[in-house]
Write a protein that holds these residues in place. Structure first.
Motif, mmCIF file in Angstrom:
data_model
loop_
_atom_site.group_PDB
_atom_site.id
_atom_site.type_symbol
_atom_site.label_atom_id
_atom_site.label_comp_id
_atom_site.label_asym_id
_atom_site.label_seq_id
_atom_site.Cartn_x
_atom_site.Cartn_y
_atom_site.Cartn_z
ATOM 1 N N UNK A 1 38.375 40.018 36.530
ATOM 2 C CA UNK A 1 39.510 39.306 37.379
ATOM 3 C C UNK A 1 39.380 37.914 38.213
ATOM 4 N N UNK A 2 38.244 37.048 37.510
ATOM 5 C CA UNK A 2 38.560 36.015 37.851
ATOM 6 C C UNK A 2 40.198 35.070 36.425
ATOM 7 N N UNK A 3 39.745 35.678 35.330
ATOM 8 C CA UNK A 3 40.698 35.577 34.183
ATOM 9 C C UNK A 3 42.326 35.877 35.321
ATOM 10 N N UNK A 4 42.333 36.875 35.428
ATOM 11 C CA UNK A 4 43.437 37.593 35.840
ATOM 12 C C UNK A 4 43.863 36.890 37.240
ATOM 13 N N UNK A 5 43.308 36.108 37.893
ATOM 14 C CA UNK A 5 43.304 35.273 38.771
ATOM 15 C C UNK A 5 43.285 34.341 38.972
ATOM 16 N N UNK A 6 43.348 33.244 37.732
ATOM 17 C CA UNK A 6 44.031 32.413 36.978
ATOM 18 C C UNK A 6 44.583 32.406 36.203
ATOM 19 N N UNK A 7 45.364 33.644 35.909
ATOM 20 C CA UNK A 7 47.019 33.659 35.297
ATOM 21 C C UNK A 7 47.529 34.368 36.547
ATOM 22 N N UNK A 8 47.227 34.315 37.427
ATOM 23 C CA UNK A 8 48.209 34.788 37.859
ATOM 24 C C UNK A 8 48.783 33.053 39.061
ATOM 25 N N UNK B 1 42.215 49.753 23.681
ATOM 26 C CA UNK B 1 42.431 49.002 24.970
ATOM 27 C C UNK B 1 41.465 48.016 25.473
ATOM 28 N N UNK B 2 41.201 48.168 27.036
ATOM 29 C CA UNK B 2 40.034 47.106 27.477
ATOM 30 C C UNK B 2 38.834 48.121 27.561
ATOM 31 N N UNK B 3 39.406 50.051 28.229
ATOM 32 C CA UNK B 3 38.179 49.883 28.416
ATOM 33 C C UNK B 3 37.652 50.717 29.770
ATOM 34 N N UNK B 4 38.469 49.232 30.914
ATOM 35 C CA UNK B 4 38.139 49.020 32.698
ATOM 36 C C UNK B 4 37.595 49.775 32.930
ATOM 37 N N UNK B 5 36.768 49.610 33.824
ATOM 38 C CA UNK B 5 36.868 51.161 34.756
ATOM 39 C C UNK B 5 37.803 51.101 36.174
ATOM 40 N N UNK B 6 37.053 52.141 36.848
ATOM 41 C CA UNK B 6 38.947 52.343 37.493
ATOM 42 C C UNK B 6 38.497 50.567 39.029
ATOM 43 N N UNK B 7 36.968 50.926 38.607
ATOM 44 C CA UNK B 7 37.136 49.523 40.455
ATOM 45 C C UNK B 7 37.323 48.433 40.054
ATOM 46 N N UNK B 8 37.243 48.243 38.255
ATOM 47 C CA UNK B 8 37.851 46.983 37.908
ATOM 48 C C UNK B 8 39.219 47.159 37.950
ATOM 49 N N UNK B 9 39.795 47.992 37.312
ATOM 50 C CA UNK B 9 41.216 48.239 37.009
ATOM 51 C C UNK B 9 41.984 48.035 38.828
ATOM 52 N N UNK B 10 41.147 48.775 39.819
ATOM 53 C CA UNK B 10 42.043 48.066 40.584
ATOM 54 C C UNK B 10 41.771 47.200 41.627
ATOM 55 N N UNK B 11 40.891 46.459 40.586
ATOM 56 C CA UNK B 11 40.630 44.296 41.644
ATOM 57 C C UNK B 11 41.162 44.273 41.015
ATOM 58 N N UNK B 12 41.728 44.602 39.065
ATOM 59 C CA UNK B 12 42.972 43.838 38.948
ATOM 60 C C UNK B 12 44.280 43.696 39.299
ATOM 61 N N UNK B 13 44.779 44.799 39.743
ATOM 62 C CA UNK B 13 45.817 45.293 40.205
ATOM 63 C C UNK B 13 45.925 44.539 42.023
ATOM 64 N N UNK B 14 44.509 44.426 42.553
ATOM 65 C CA UNK B 14 44.586 43.722 43.639
ATOM 66 C C UNK B 14 45.340 41.906 42.975
ATOM 67 N N UNK B 15 45.292 41.448 41.959
ATOM 68 C CA UNK B 15 44.819 39.953 41.569
ATOM 69 C C UNK B 15 46.509 39.898 41.428
ATOM 70 N N UNK B 16 46.340 41.044 40.766
ATOM 71 C CA UNK B 16 48.342 41.055 39.793
ATOM 72 C C UNK B 16 48.865 41.101 41.487
#
Length: 88
Positions: free
Chosen positions: A13-20, A61-76
């Motif tokens: 999530x932090x990596x995604x936030x920085x990328x965004x 793949x990344x094997x990300x949990x549903x929680x992680x996936x939703x949090x990444x989508x939120x940032x993107x």
């Protein structure tokens, strides 16, 4: 039940936030106007693994949990809905 956010989710999530902030925020307006995401951004997102977040690791793949996936989508989705629609 454990309600802590796992460390690996916090990291992505932090990596995604920085990328965004670095890559997507500056082009959000042009994406809106042009109606397309620049190819170089799509390539970067692919290289960072955003197109395989929910795919199990044993299949590459990344094997990300549903929680992680939703949090990444939120940032993107913060700069423009087109970015998260790429991986949804």
């Amino acid at each position: 039940m454990d309600y802590e956010i796992p460390e690996e989710v916090k990291i992505i999530v932090n990596t995604t936030r920085d990328f965004v902030r670095r890559e997507l925020d500056p082009i959000a307006e042009s994406v809106e106007i042009q109606g397309r995401i620049p190819t170089d951004i799509v390539v970067k997102m692919k290289e960072l693994g955003y197109f395989g977040l929910r795919i199990p690791e044993i299949f590459g793949g990344g094997g990300l949990s549903t929680l992680g996936y939703v949090m990444v989508l939120e940032e993107l989705s913060k700069p423009h809905k087109a970015f998260w629609s790429l991986i949804y």
